[in-house]
Each structure stands twice: as C-alpha cells, then as structure tokens.
Design a protein around this motif. Structure first.
Motif, short mmCIF file in Angstrom:
data_model
loop_
_atom_site.label_atom_id
_atom_site.label_comp_id
_atom_site.label_asym_id
_atom_site.label_seq_id
_atom_site.Cartn_x
_atom_site.Cartn_y
_atom_site.Cartn_z
N MET A 141 0.81 -1.22 0.00
CA MET A 141 0.00 0.00 0.00
C MET A 141 0.84 1.27 0.00
O MET A 141 0.37 2.33 -0.39
CB MET A 141 -0.90 0.01 1.23
CG MET A 141 -1.90 -1.12 1.29
SD MET A 141 -3.27 -0.90 0.15
CE MET A 141 -4.26 0.27 1.08
N ALA A 142 2.08 1.20 0.48
CA ALA A 142 2.88 2.40 0.65
C ALA A 142 4.36 2.06 0.49
O ALA A 142 4.72 0.95 0.12
CB ALA A 142 2.60 3.01 2.03
N THR A 201 -3.30 6.60 1.64
CA THR A 201 -3.25 7.08 0.25
C THR A 201 -2.38 6.09 -0.52
O THR A 201 -1.18 6.31 -0.73
CB THR A 201 -2.64 8.50 0.16
OG1 THR A 201 -1.37 8.50 0.84
CG2 THR A 201 -3.56 9.52 0.80
N PRO A 202 -2.97 4.98 -0.94
CA PRO A 202 -2.18 3.91 -1.58
C PRO A 202 -1.53 4.36 -2.87
O PRO A 202 -1.99 5.29 -3.55
CB PRO A 202 -3.24 2.82 -1.85
CG PRO A 202 -4.38 3.16 -0.96
CD PRO A 202 -4.39 4.64 -0.83
N LEU A 203 -0.44 3.67 -3.22
CA LEU A 203 0.24 3.94 -4.47
C LEU A 203 -0.52 3.34 -5.64
O LEU A 203 -1.36 2.44 -5.47
CB LEU A 203 1.67 3.39 -4.41
CG LEU A 203 1.85 1.91 -4.05
CD1 LEU A 203 1.75 1.01 -5.28
CD2 LEU A 203 3.18 1.69 -3.35
N SER A 204 -0.25 3.82 -6.82
CA SER A 204 -0.76 3.23 -8.06
C SER A 204 0.42 2.70 -8.86
O SER A 204 1.45 3.36 -8.97
CB SER A 204 -1.51 4.26 -8.91
OG SER A 204 -2.74 4.61 -8.33
N SER A 262 -4.52 0.14 -9.13
CA SER A 262 -4.63 1.58 -8.94
C SER A 262 -4.79 1.90 -7.46
O SER A 262 -5.14 1.03 -6.65
CB SER A 262 -5.84 2.12 -9.71
OG SER A 262 -7.04 1.62 -9.14
N SER A 263 -4.56 3.15 -7.12
CA SER A 263 -4.74 3.58 -5.73
C SER A 263 -6.18 3.36 -5.28
O SER A 263 -6.42 2.89 -4.16
CB SER A 263 -4.38 5.07 -5.61
OG SER A 263 -4.63 5.54 -4.31
N ARG A 264 -7.13 3.66 -6.15
CA ARG A 264 -8.54 3.50 -5.79
C ARG A 264 -8.88 2.03 -5.54
O ARG A 264 -9.59 1.70 -4.58
CB ARG A 264 -9.43 4.06 -6.91
CG ARG A 264 -10.92 3.92 -6.62
CD ARG A 264 -11.74 4.53 -7.73
NE ARG A 264 -13.17 4.32 -7.49
CZ ARG A 264 -14.13 4.74 -8.31
NH1 ARG A 264 -13.81 5.41 -9.41
NH2 ARG A 264 -15.39 4.48 -8.02
N ARG A 311 -6.84 -0.35 -4.61
CA ARG A 311 -6.21 -0.78 -3.36
C ARG A 311 -7.00 -0.31 -2.14
O ARG A 311 -7.19 -1.05 -1.17
CB ARG A 311 -4.77 -0.27 -3.29
CG ARG A 311 -3.79 -1.05 -4.15
CD ARG A 311 -2.36 -0.57 -3.88
NE ARG A 311 -1.39 -1.56 -4.35
CZ ARG A 311 -0.71 -1.47 -5.48
NH1 ARG A 311 -0.90 -0.42 -6.29
NH2 ARG A 311 0.16 -2.41 -5.82
N LEU A 312 -7.45 0.94 -2.18
CA LEU A 312 -8.18 1.48 -1.04
C LEU A 312 -9.53 0.79 -0.87
O LEU A 312 -9.93 0.45 0.25
CB LEU A 312 -8.37 3.00 -1.20
CG LEU A 312 -8.92 3.74 0.01
CD1 LEU A 312 -8.05 3.48 1.23
CD2 LEU A 312 -9.02 5.23 -0.28
#
Length: 511
Positions: free
Chosen positions: A414-415, A451-454, A459-461, A463-464
């Motif tokens: 995630m980060a 605020t996960p990485l893409s 994608s970040s979305r 993952r979240l």
C-alpha cells in the motif's frame, strides 16, 4: 566446495561467489537438460532437486537453480534431470516414475518446461515413498506450483503426478534416491570433512554457528549477507551486478531455531518459509495458509523470514503478519552486543530500516497471548503462485467481555513501507464486536488515513476499496459469519473456513 552432483563427487574452488547452479550445470558440466527461462525464479524451468541429510534421513527439496549460488549447495546431493533414468536402472532403460507418468499422460508439448516439472514431481515421489505419505491432488499442485507451462496445460501434468505410484508398480521401479545408502554415506562424509563450509573459496563463506558468522562479518565488513538469495540474486541475473564476498547465513544453527517456551514463540532469521509452514500447519492454520500464498514451493524452500523483513520491500508479505503481532526483532552486532527493536519501529522509509551496517537479524519473538487472539491474513493478487500482493492485510482482534480491547490492521503493498492503519484501529477499540456504526467509522477513517500507491498491479482506488472490504470481511468473520474463500490449498471445508482473499492466482515477493 564439495558436493555430490548426480553420482559424481564435485570438488571445485575456482568459482566466483555468485556463480549460479544453473550456469554451473550448463557451462561447466554440459548438463543442458536444465533450462533457463526467466532467470528470476519465477518459471521453474531451471528447477533442481537437492537432497540433504536431516537426522540421518535423506530428504529432497526443489530449488530454482537460476538464482541459487552453486556454492550454497556444498554438502548436498544435487540431482539434474539427466540422472533420473540413470539412477532408476540404465541397464533396463527404465524411466523414473515421474518421467514415465509424464509420457503416458502426454504431459509435455514443446518440452522446455518439462525437465523442471519432472524434477518437481520426482521430488514429491521420492519424499512421499520414503515417508509413506499418499500423493494427492493437493500435494501434486503444491509440488508444481513454481513450474509454469505455457502450452501443455496442467490437467495431464497433474494426472501424471497422481499416477506416479501406479506407474512405479507397473514398471517394478523400486529404487529410491532417498533410501540409497551410498548417497547417504557420501553426504555424511562430506559433512564430516567440511563439505558444508565451503572454506576453499575465499569469497564465499558458509558459517554454521553465530560466532563463526560474526567473525566472518567482522573480517569482511563489505561482504554481502545472503540467506535464500531469492531476491538478492536478481541483482546478479537481472542487473548483471557481480558480488564480491558473500556470507551465507542459511546454515547458522542459532538462526535456524523455532522455539516455543510457553510464553513466546521465537523464530530464527534463517528459518525458511517451508520450515515455518510445516511448523504452523497444525498449530497456527491461518499462518500456514497465508504462507501457501508466498511465491512457489521452490522459493519457499530457500526464502527466509529474516530475508523477507531485512529486504525492506513494501510488498513483502511477512512484515504485515509480524506487525499484527507486534513482534520484537533481536539484532546482534559483530562485537556480540545485542539489542531488541519492535517491528513497529523497524522501517524508516522505502528500503530503509534501523539495521546498522555491523548488525544482522538474529530472531523474531511473538507473544503467544497475541497468537491466541483472533487473527486473519488476506492476500489479493492476480495469480495464486509467484505473484506479488496488490494488497496484503494482517488483522488481529483482542476481545474482553464482547468488546474489542485491541486491534491491528497491518498492510503490505500500500505504501513505501509496510504500514498499520492506526486511526482505523482506534475507531474499534472499546466498541462491541458487533457495533456496525463503529465499523463504518473505522472504514471512513481508513479512507482518510491511507493514500495507496498506483502501479501496474493496481490503482490507488482499487487498493483502497479492497483494503476497506478486507477490514469488513475480517469484522464479519470476527462475528462468526462463515465466508467462503480460497486459500490456495485444495478446496475443503476446513480450508475454506480459514479466510483468505484471492483475485485470480497465488504468490508473493521473495526474500
């Protein structure tokens, strides 16, 4: 360096520290049955069968020869595909049951991946026959989990694996490498004469005690530490970086221990995934099942806990598990002084840890009370084998009188580092286990906190959203809801109830 290659004793002290077993077989010995596919331990075309004495018994494991330094195999019995039929009865022309079954079930087309598959199946056959364990579909799938086949399809390969015992009976194949007294005696002699120590080559050291390890590290301050090398060796095979001196920690007795003293569980840094998997199978089934999601059998046979943590990869799968249990890490300096740091403080940034240059990880300690608490591990990846997490979540709930007294949500993938969702955790502390409003608040806080990485995996979305859903899933399981998921093992009621997430197939990062 001394080892037994098929039926020949090898004594070679001329090789660089990072010379791989794959190169040695093909370039130095002309054994070209072993193939190079990916040079990263992902495809299994280069699989080797490696035997080692364990308590007087000869047991075989599969390794990816493309990322295994040949000197790490000192004192072992290394089996290439050419040896199988020769050992089984060259005079009669008999094939090994793994080979014969592959022929009968049409388990090969182009044949490039076949040698690796055959050795994986042969290892399963040898170990199952010597231990009187039945070969079932789950064991076959596990054995070939690191062997990719792009043209045959896995059905005939699995059928071949399931039919090896019948094939052996029909062909009256009775020879077992694992029961061969000559091989055992030669390996015993190698062990007694220092075959494990690789002392003949000054750029490769393989200490067997912590004192020897610290001495080697003191004398060679710039040496690189290697355990399984399943990630480190990619620097050599993918980026063409030549290592100088390597210090192999995989045989250090103090780093290989698994100890349960009634209050804590201590795991040595050089304990492999497979060893932890075997230990956890009946004691901690959720740990056992998440370990099946880490890479392939070949990688798990070499990759270590300490390597996975010290590598400091943000997508490593064991750090979230250790974060969920607040594990302590024992570090030792070259002068013998030790200190303990908690894993919550260990990671300082991307690929940055508290580990000093003159330190190494000795062990990890987990409080057994925390292991007794409700815990779940979920890994989301596109494949089951040999894949890196898009999202990894390790969860622990502690309860007191139907209230949640403590929570851990630890994430990987995630980060820049493995992280905990502390604000989301606090939202549930002190609430009733079935308080849906508290769950909703925790998820809302998680969305604000992370605020996960893409990247190419997700994608970040995505993952979240997945992280939020996994927290809800864990909460539902805490409240007794049976959620059917597939862990990677055979579909059985006991496994289906153990709580694992999948999108596609199984795997993990190496270390």
């Amino acid at each position: 360096m001394k080892f037994l290659l098929n039926d020949k004793l090898i004594d070679d002290n001329t090789l660089p520290s990072d010379f791989t077993a794959l190169r040695y077989l093909r370039e130095k010995r002309g054994l070209t049955g072993t193939k190079e596919g990916c040079a990263s331990g992902d495809c299994g075309a280069c699989t080797l069968l490696v035997g080692a004495l364990d308590g007087g018994e000869l047991k075989y494991s599969t390794f990816n020869s493309c990322i295994t330094p040949v000197q790490s195999l000192a004192g072992k019995h290394v089996v290439s595909v050419e040896y199988l039929s020769e050992f089984g009865g060259e005079a009669s022309g008999e094939l090994h049951p793994a080979q014969q079954a592959m022929v009968e079930h049409h388990g090969s087309q182009c044949g490039f991946c076949t040698p690796g598959i055959v050795l994986s199946l042969a290892g399963l056959y040898e170990n199952s026959q010597s231990s009187d364990k039945a070969i079932d579909r789950e064991s076959v799938c596990d054995a070939i989990s690191g062997n990719l086949c792009r043209c045959t399809g896995y059905r005939p390969i699995i059928e071949a694996g399931l039919d090896m015992v019948r094939t052996a009976e029909d062909t009256q194949f009775v020879e077992l490498m694992s029961q061969n007294d000559s091989i055992k005696s030669q390996l015993s002699a190698l062990k007694e004469t220092g075959g494990f120590e690789s002392q003949g080559h000054v750029s490769y050291f393989q200490p067997t005690t912590l004192a020897e390890l610290l001495e080697a590290k003191t004398a060679h301050a710039d040496a690189v530490m290697i355990a399984g090398g399943t990630d480190l060796m990619l620097e050599n095979t993918q980026r063409f970086h030549d290592f100088g001196t390597l210090i192999d920690v995989s045989h250090v007795a103090e780093l290989k221990q698994i100890q349960d003293n009634g209050n804590t569980l201590t795991l040595g840094a050089s304990v492999t995934y497979s060893e932890l998997e075997y230990f956890s199978k009946t004691r901690y089934p959720h740990i056992y099942n998440v370990l099946s999601r880490i890479a392939s059998r070949q990688i798990r046979n070499r990759g270590t806990i300490g390597g996975n943590v010290a590598n400091a990869s943000p997508i490593a799968d064991l750090p979230p598990l250790l974060l969920a249990f607040d594990a302590d890490i024992q570090l030792v300096k070259t002068d013998g002084n030790k200190r303990v740091v908690n894993i919550n403080d260990f990671y300082q940034g991307y690929k940055m840890t508290l580990l000093a240059k003159d330190e190494l990880i000795e062990s990890f300690t987990i409080d057994l009370i925390k292991l007794d608490a409700f815990h779940r591990f979920y890994k989301v990846s596109k494949r089951m084998e040999d894949d890196i997490s898009s999202v990894m979540l390790a969860v622990r709930f502690e309860l007191s009188d139907d209230k949640i007294s403590d929570v851990r949500f630890a994430f990987g993938g995630m980060a820049a580092t493995p992280i905990r969702a502390i604000t989301a955790e606090q939202s549930l502390v002190g609430t009733s286990i079935n308080d849906e409003q508290a769950l909703t608040q925790a998820i809302e806080n998680l969305r604000r906190e992370l605020t996960p990485l893409s990247d190419m995996r997700a994608s970040s979305r995505y993952r979240l959203d997945m992280a939020c859903n996994l927290i809800k899933k864990a909460w539902l399981e805490l409240n007794g809801q049976a959620i059917v998921t597939f862990s990677g093992h055979a579909l059985s009621e006991s496994v289906l109830s153990l709580g694992h997430e999948i999108v596609g197939h199984k795997g993990a990062t190496h270390a």
